[in-house]
Design a protein around this motif. Structure first.
Motif, PDB file in Angstrom:
ATOM      1  N   CYS A  88       0.876  -1.177   0.000  1.00 28.01           N
ATOM      2  CA  CYS A  88       0.000   0.000   0.000  1.00 28.01           C
ATOM      3  C   CYS A  88       0.908   1.219   0.000  1.00 28.01           C
ATOM      4  CB  CYS A  88      -0.916  -0.017   1.227  1.00 28.01           C
ATOM      5  SG  CYS A  88      -1.889   1.494   1.466  1.00 28.01           S
ATOM      6  N   VAL A  89       1.476   1.525  -1.160  1.00 28.72           N
ATOM      7  CA  VAL A  89       2.413   2.642  -1.269  1.00 28.72           C
ATOM      8  C   VAL A  89       1.693   3.948  -0.919  1.00 28.72           C
ATOM      9  CG1 VAL A  89       3.836   3.983  -2.858  1.00 28.72           C
ATOM     10  CG2 VAL A  89       3.845   1.477  -2.962  1.00 28.72           C
TER      11      VAL A  89
ATOM     12  N   ASP B 194       0.302   7.549  -0.656  1.00 27.00           N
ATOM     13  CA  ASP B 194       0.013   8.631  -1.607  1.00 27.00           C
ATOM     14  C   ASP B 194      -0.335   9.872  -0.801  1.00 27.00           C
ATOM     15  OD1 ASP B 194      -0.705  10.293  -3.619  1.00 27.00           O
ATOM     16  OD2 ASP B 194      -2.292   9.033  -4.450  1.00 27.00           O
TER      17      ASP B 194
ATOM     18  N   CYS C  68      -3.519   4.603  -0.012  1.00 29.62           N
ATOM     19  CA  CYS C  68      -2.723   3.833  -0.968  1.00 29.62           C
ATOM     20  C   CYS C  68      -2.723   4.480  -2.350  1.00 29.62           C
ATOM     21  CB  CYS C  68      -3.282   2.420  -1.118  1.00 29.62           C
ATOM     22  SG  CYS C  68      -3.386   1.479   0.411  1.00 29.62           S
ATOM     23  N   LYS C  69      -1.564   4.448  -2.973  1.00 31.73           N
ATOM     24  CA  LYS C  69      -1.442   4.835  -4.373  1.00 31.73           C
ATOM     25  C   LYS C  69      -1.991   3.696  -5.243  1.00 31.73           C
ATOM     26  CE  LYS C  69       2.437   6.818  -5.586  1.00 31.73           C
ATOM     27  NZ  LYS C  69       3.858   7.041  -5.986  1.00 31.73           N
ATOM     28  N   ASP C  70      -2.516   4.040  -6.392  1.00 38.36           N
ATOM     29  CA  ASP C  70      -2.977   3.018  -7.338  1.00 38.36           C
ATOM     30  C   ASP C  70      -1.804   2.088  -7.676  1.00 38.36           C
ATOM     31  OD1 ASP C  70      -3.836   1.498  -9.488  1.00 38.36           O
ATOM     32  OD2 ASP C  70      -4.687   3.198 -10.596  1.00 38.36           O
ATOM     33  N   PRO C  71      -1.933   0.764  -7.418  1.00 44.59           N
ATOM     34  CA  PRO C  71      -0.827  -0.168  -7.678  1.00 44.59           C
ATOM     35  C   PRO C  71      -0.302  -0.105  -9.107  1.00 44.59           C
ATOM     36  CG  PRO C  71      -2.570  -1.257  -6.453  1.00 44.59           C
ATOM     37  CD  PRO C  71      -3.113   0.085  -6.866  1.00 44.59           C
TER      38      PRO C  71
ATOM     39  N   VAL D 169       2.571   2.415  -9.315  1.00 42.28           N
ATOM     40  CA  VAL D 169       3.698   2.231  -8.399  1.00 42.28           C
ATOM     41  C   VAL D 169       4.948   1.860  -9.184  1.00 42.28           C
ATOM     42  CG1 VAL D 169       4.602   0.682  -6.614  1.00 42.28           C
ATOM     43  CG2 VAL D 169       2.297   1.626  -6.402  1.00 42.28           C
ATOM     44  N   THR D 170       6.099   2.391  -8.770  1.00 41.01           N
ATOM     45  CA  THR D 170       7.368   2.073  -9.420  1.00 41.01           C
ATOM     46  C   THR D 170       8.369   1.588  -8.385  1.00 41.01           C
ATOM     47  OG1 THR D 170       8.468   4.213  -9.146  1.00 41.01           O
ATOM     48  CG2 THR D 170       6.928   3.987 -11.000  1.00 41.01           C
TER      49      THR D 170
ATOM     50  N   ASP E 160       9.336   3.774  -5.379  1.00 43.42           N
ATOM     51  CA  ASP E 160       8.477   3.862  -4.197  1.00 43.42           C
ATOM     52  C   ASP E 160       8.976   2.985  -3.056  1.00 43.42           C
ATOM     53  OD1 ASP E 160       6.434   5.699  -5.080  1.00 43.42           O
ATOM     54  OD2 ASP E 160       5.751   4.121  -6.436  1.00 43.42           O
TER      55      ASP E 160
ATOM     56  N   GLY F 101       6.696   3.150   0.088  1.00 38.17           N
ATOM     57  CA  GLY F 101       6.349   1.732   0.105  1.00 38.17           C
ATOM     58  C   GLY F 101       6.330   1.111   1.489  1.00 38.17           C
TER      59      GLY F 101
END
Length: 227
Positions: free
Chosen positions: A35-36, A38, A56-59, A62-63, A66, A97
């Motif tokens: 759940c990176v 945001d 959470c950022k949209d998976p 994600v890079t 993160d 991350g």
């Protein structure tokens, strides 16, 4: 008069609230791979809500960055304060991350005879490894025993500080020292005892501190002026 159905509803609501209270007492457990965080989520801006952790950022966006940071090879500046130490923090603010994963990291640099002053982490246990130098470390158990557990550590030694207990580290060598410590929270928090007690804003009453520390009020005011 509350019906049987109404009583059941109230009971369920009470148990649910207690469950939420217990769940929020520690870091959230992840319910997906990651759940990176945001920090700029429009959900927070739109609804003006606070959450325990970060949205959470949209998976899909994600890079690898993160989950990455660099720079722990760089020594912290130990000359910028009177205690002779510098803490470089790697938490969720630095690695998004880490959100919901319940872990973070610090590098602590010590000048000769420098200290990491007595402090607590209200949300984390700490496990520390000495990378360079010789340190005296310790923690104090809770009331009424207030037992001081202390040990001298050398390179490669590992020591654990239980969650919430006052602890410290001191470089007892003639050279600089370095440690790496992991903490069991993405955001463990830190309360430095002297700063919190004598540097509170607004001040804690000198009368209260004089009685608590068995000092005269002038001494208390002098200490408050330092923080």
């Amino acid at each position: 008069m509350v019906s049987s159905f109404g009583t059941k509803v109230l009971l369920i609501g009470f148990l649910s609230s207690m469950t939420c209270f217990v769940a929020l007492a520690t870091d959230n457990n992840p319910l997906q791979d990651f759940c990176v965080a945001d920090a700029n989520s429009p959900v927070l801006l739109l609804l003006s809500v606070l959450v325990n952790g970060l949205v959470c950022k949209d998976p899909k966006v994600v890079t690898e960055n993160d989950f990455f940071t660099s720079g722990l090879n760089v020594a912290g500046d130990t000359s910028s304060n009177l205690v002779g130490s510098n803490v470089t923090t790697v938490n969720v603010a630095r690695i998004p991350g880490l959100n919901t994963l319940g872990i973070s990291l610090v590098r602590i640099d010590f000048a000769p005879y420098g200290i990491n002053a007595p402090h607590t982490h209200p949300r984390a246990t700490e496990i520390l490894t000495v990378i360079k130098g010789t340190l005296r470390v310790g923690f104090v158990t809770s009331n009424p025993d207030n037992r001081h557990i202390t040990k001298v550590l050398n390179e490669g030694d590992v020591f654990v500080f239980p969650e919430g207990l006052i602890h410290y580290q001191q470089n007892i060598g003639h050279d600089n020292a370095v440690v790496i410590a992991a903490l069991s929270s993405q955001n463990p928090g830190v309360i430095t005892i002297a700063n919190a007690v004598f540097g509170a804003n607004p001040d804690i009453s000198a009368d209260i501190l004089a009685k608590a520390f068995q000092l005269n009020k002038n001494t208390v005011r002098q200490l408050q002026a330092l923080f």
